[in-house]
Scaffold this active site. Sequence first.
Site, PDB file in Angstrom:
ATOM      1  N   GLY A 183      29.366  50.447  14.036  1.00  0.00           N
ATOM      2  CA  GLY A 183      29.760  50.198  12.656  1.00  0.00           C
ATOM      3  C   GLY A 183      31.100  49.499  12.612  1.00  0.00           C
ATOM      4  O   GLY A 183      31.858  49.521  13.586  1.00  0.00           O
ATOM      5  N   GLN A 207      39.042  47.019   9.057  1.00  0.00           N
ATOM      6  CA  GLN A 207      39.222  46.839  10.498  1.00  0.00           C
ATOM      7  C   GLN A 207      39.367  45.375  10.892  1.00  0.00           C
ATOM      8  O   GLN A 207      39.790  45.085  12.011  1.00  0.00           O
ATOM      9  CB  GLN A 207      38.067  47.482  11.262  1.00  0.00           C
ATOM     10  CG  GLN A 207      38.067  48.996  11.173  1.00  0.00           C
ATOM     11  CD  GLN A 207      36.922  49.587  11.946  1.00  0.00           C
ATOM     12  OE1 GLN A 207      35.816  49.713  11.422  1.00  0.00           O
ATOM     13  NE2 GLN A 207      37.170  49.945  13.198  1.00  0.00           N
ATOM     14  N   CYS A 248      35.945  54.730  18.066  1.00  0.00           N
ATOM     15  CA  CYS A 248      36.279  53.775  17.009  1.00  0.00           C
ATOM     16  C   CYS A 248      36.723  52.467  17.653  1.00  0.00           C
ATOM     17  O   CYS A 248      37.499  52.469  18.612  1.00  0.00           O
ATOM     18  CB  CYS A 248      37.406  54.355  16.151  1.00  0.00           C
ATOM     19  SG  CYS A 248      37.928  53.289  14.791  1.00  0.00           S
ATOM     20  N   LEU A 249      36.245  51.359  17.101  1.00  0.00           N
ATOM     21  CA  LEU A 249      36.650  50.050  17.629  1.00  0.00           C
ATOM     22  C   LEU A 249      38.142  49.794  17.429  1.00  0.00           C
ATOM     23  O   LEU A 249      38.719  48.975  18.143  1.00  0.00           O
ATOM     24  CB  LEU A 249      35.827  48.945  16.968  1.00  0.00           C
ATOM     25  CG  LEU A 249      34.336  48.958  17.301  1.00  0.00           C
ATOM     26  CD1 LEU A 249      33.593  47.899  16.488  1.00  0.00           C
ATOM     27  CD2 LEU A 249      34.102  48.757  18.794  1.00  0.00           C
ATOM     28  N   HIS A 252      31.896  57.757   9.117  1.00  0.00           N
ATOM     29  CA  HIS A 252      33.035  57.153   9.821  1.00  0.00           C
ATOM     30  C   HIS A 252      33.509  55.885   9.102  1.00  0.00           C
ATOM     31  O   HIS A 252      34.701  55.714   8.850  1.00  0.00           O
ATOM     32  CB  HIS A 252      32.616  56.842  11.261  1.00  0.00           C
ATOM     33  CG  HIS A 252      33.679  56.225  12.101  1.00  0.00           C
ATOM     34  ND1 HIS A 252      34.328  56.919  13.094  1.00  0.00           N
ATOM     35  CD2 HIS A 252      34.196  54.971  12.112  1.00  0.00           C
ATOM     36  CE1 HIS A 252      35.214  56.116  13.677  1.00  0.00           C
ATOM     37  NE2 HIS A 252      35.145  54.920  13.098  1.00  0.00           N
ATOM     38  N   GLU A 253      32.565  55.013   8.773  1.00  0.00           N
ATOM     39  CA  GLU A 253      32.938  53.743   8.129  1.00  0.00           C
ATOM     40  C   GLU A 253      33.439  53.959   6.701  1.00  0.00           C
ATOM     41  O   GLU A 253      34.368  53.280   6.259  1.00  0.00           O
ATOM     42  CB  GLU A 253      31.774  52.756   8.167  1.00  0.00           C
ATOM     43  CG  GLU A 253      31.293  52.395   9.565  1.00  0.00           C
ATOM     44  CD  GLU A 253      32.384  52.013  10.552  1.00  0.00           C
ATOM     45  OE1 GLU A 253      33.411  51.416  10.139  1.00  0.00           O
ATOM     46  OE2 GLU A 253      32.235  52.334  11.747  1.00  0.00           O
ATOM     47  N   HIS A 260      36.996  54.839   6.827  1.00  0.00           N
ATOM     48  CA  HIS A 260      37.858  53.662   6.975  1.00  0.00           C
ATOM     49  C   HIS A 260      38.200  53.056   5.608  1.00  0.00           C
ATOM     50  O   HIS A 260      39.317  52.583   5.400  1.00  0.00           O
ATOM     51  CB  HIS A 260      37.195  52.581   7.836  1.00  0.00           C
ATOM     52  CG  HIS A 260      37.432  52.737   9.293  1.00  0.00           C
ATOM     53  ND1 HIS A 260      38.674  52.694   9.869  1.00  0.00           N
ATOM     54  CD2 HIS A 260      36.551  52.925  10.312  1.00  0.00           C
ATOM     55  CE1 HIS A 260      38.577  52.853  11.171  1.00  0.00           C
ATOM     56  NE2 HIS A 260      37.295  53.001  11.471  1.00  0.00           N
TER      57      HIS A 260
END
Length: 181
Positions: free
Chosen positions: A46, A51, A88-89, A130-131, A134
């Site tokens: 995701g 991000q 997480c990226l 999670h997204e 963000h």
Amino acid sequence: MAIQPIRLFGDPVLRSAATEVIDFDKELRRLVEDLTDTMRDAPGSGLAAPQIGVGLRVFTWHVDGELGHLVNPSLDLSEEIQDGPEGCLSIPDLSFDCKRAWSVVAKGFNMYGDPVTVEGSEMLARAIQHETDHLDGVLFIDRLDRETRKLAMKAIREAEWFGESAPTVKVSPHRTNGFGL
């Protein structure tokens, strides 16, 4: 392909609440393409607009072969909990066990402004939660228990990428509703 640099832990955009999307236009469709291309290139499960430095309530996911996106999401979470590894990226190469709702019903819109409802459990539920976090300026490490969060922060400080100069960031062609993100 429109692969964008991914902002890393410490970048203020990751701690800012994103603005609701008002215009479902060509720029929004380009943002969804950029998010999708960047997420798949990373690769990740995701990616949320903050991000890549865009302060709008949009994210993409790619879980169990399903590729999707959601604009202006709202979530209904199950009371049943799952506990498992999450990464997480924006916090590369690290993962920690994190509690999340087992399943989710997410409502929002697609890039054309059509209403969408997504129901998922396990990994898809984790990715959607999670997204959406963000978009609210919340990172998964904020959801860890005290001891695990302490270990996570130590690992982040020791990570090779921590404290590096920010990468050269392209100016996004996407509207930021005056926030300059």
